[in-house]
Write a protein that holds these residues in place. Sequence first.
Motif, PDB file in Angstrom:
ATOM      1  N   ARG A 179       8.385 -30.641 -11.180  1.00 53.08           N
ATOM      2  CA  ARG A 179       8.954 -31.208  -9.944  1.00 53.08           C
ATOM      3  C   ARG A 179       9.863 -30.174  -9.273  1.00 53.08           C
ATOM      4  NH1 ARG A 179       8.370 -36.593  -8.717  1.00 53.08           N
ATOM      5  NH2 ARG A 179       7.877 -38.027 -10.400  1.00 53.08           N
ATOM      6  N   THR A 180      10.688 -29.521 -10.077  1.00 55.10           N
ATOM      7  CA  THR A 180      11.589 -28.494  -9.537  1.00 55.10           C
ATOM      8  C   THR A 180      10.785 -27.337  -8.978  1.00 55.10           C
ATOM      9  OG1 THR A 180      13.319 -29.117 -11.088  1.00 55.10           O
ATOM     10  CG2 THR A 180      13.479 -26.922 -10.121  1.00 55.10           C
ATOM     11  N   HIS A 181       9.825 -26.868  -9.721  1.00 54.45           N
ATOM     12  CA  HIS A 181       9.002 -25.738  -9.295  1.00 54.45           C
ATOM     13  C   HIS A 181       8.303 -26.027  -7.962  1.00 54.45           C
ATOM     14  CE1 HIS A 181       6.438 -22.206  -9.649  1.00 54.45           C
ATOM     15  NE2 HIS A 181       5.391 -22.977  -9.415  1.00 54.45           N
ATOM     16  N   LEU A 182       7.831 -27.236  -7.803  1.00 50.37           N
ATOM     17  CA  LEU A 182       7.106 -27.607  -6.591  1.00 50.37           C
ATOM     18  C   LEU A 182       8.006 -28.191  -5.508  1.00 50.37           C
ATOM     19  CD1 LEU A 182       3.942 -29.031  -8.313  1.00 50.37           C
ATOM     20  CD2 LEU A 182       4.062 -26.969  -6.901  1.00 50.37           C
ATOM     21  N   GLY A 183       9.300 -28.327  -5.812  1.00 50.51           N
ATOM     22  CA  GLY A 183      10.242 -28.823  -4.821  1.00 50.51           C
ATOM     23  C   GLY A 183      10.022 -30.269  -4.449  1.00 50.51           C
ATOM     24  N   THR A 184       9.607 -31.091  -5.421  1.00 49.90           N
ATOM     25  CA  THR A 184       9.383 -32.512  -5.104  1.00 49.90           C
ATOM     26  C   THR A 184      10.385 -33.383  -5.845  1.00 49.90           C
ATOM     27  OG1 THR A 184       7.799 -32.744  -6.906  1.00 49.90           O
ATOM     28  CG2 THR A 184       6.928 -32.197  -4.761  1.00 49.90           C
TER      29      THR A 184
END
Length: 184
Positions: A179-184
């Motif tokens: 989620r953090t990596h994809l900014g969601t």
Amino acid sequence: MANPREELLQKAIGYFAEHGVRDTSLRTLAAAIGTSQRMLHYHFGSREDLLVAVIESVIETDAKMLTELFANEPDPFEAGRENWRITAQHAQTFGALYFELSSHAMYGKPYAHDLGQAFVTRTQEAFEAAYTQLTDPKTARRLARLTLAVGQGLMFDMLVDGDRAASDAAIEEFIAMMRTHLGT
């Protein structure tokens, strides 16, 4: 009336899930599941053909479940979490069989030739489709492969050490990282 071939296939899958495939002959399998070797030959042909049917059945069931999860859950991370829950539950019954059949492919057994397509490609494609909603196709493909590897590795660890809680916690950490990596 039920399909006799399908009934025998499900009994064979249950037997192999509990006892492993190893060098089980059709005669041994037939006696264990309450049929005759002749009936197994009639419905499946050879032992190798039966193993192909086992592999196809397990893969088809898993692929259908994963596709439905991603189709019915708008948040791909929630679908992934549910996939892990179902996978971890099923691994208690079918996990060792999954890894045993995977080793058959690694050893180049002809009947297991298509396992890469089944165990890796089809599952990776489902994850890739989910990630494509969140990022570009190249990144989605890379993240799908990573997700598959993390899930398979955690399933393997859980089956070996029996620590479901540790694998569940690792999945939660992985979801948070994605989620953090994809900014969601």
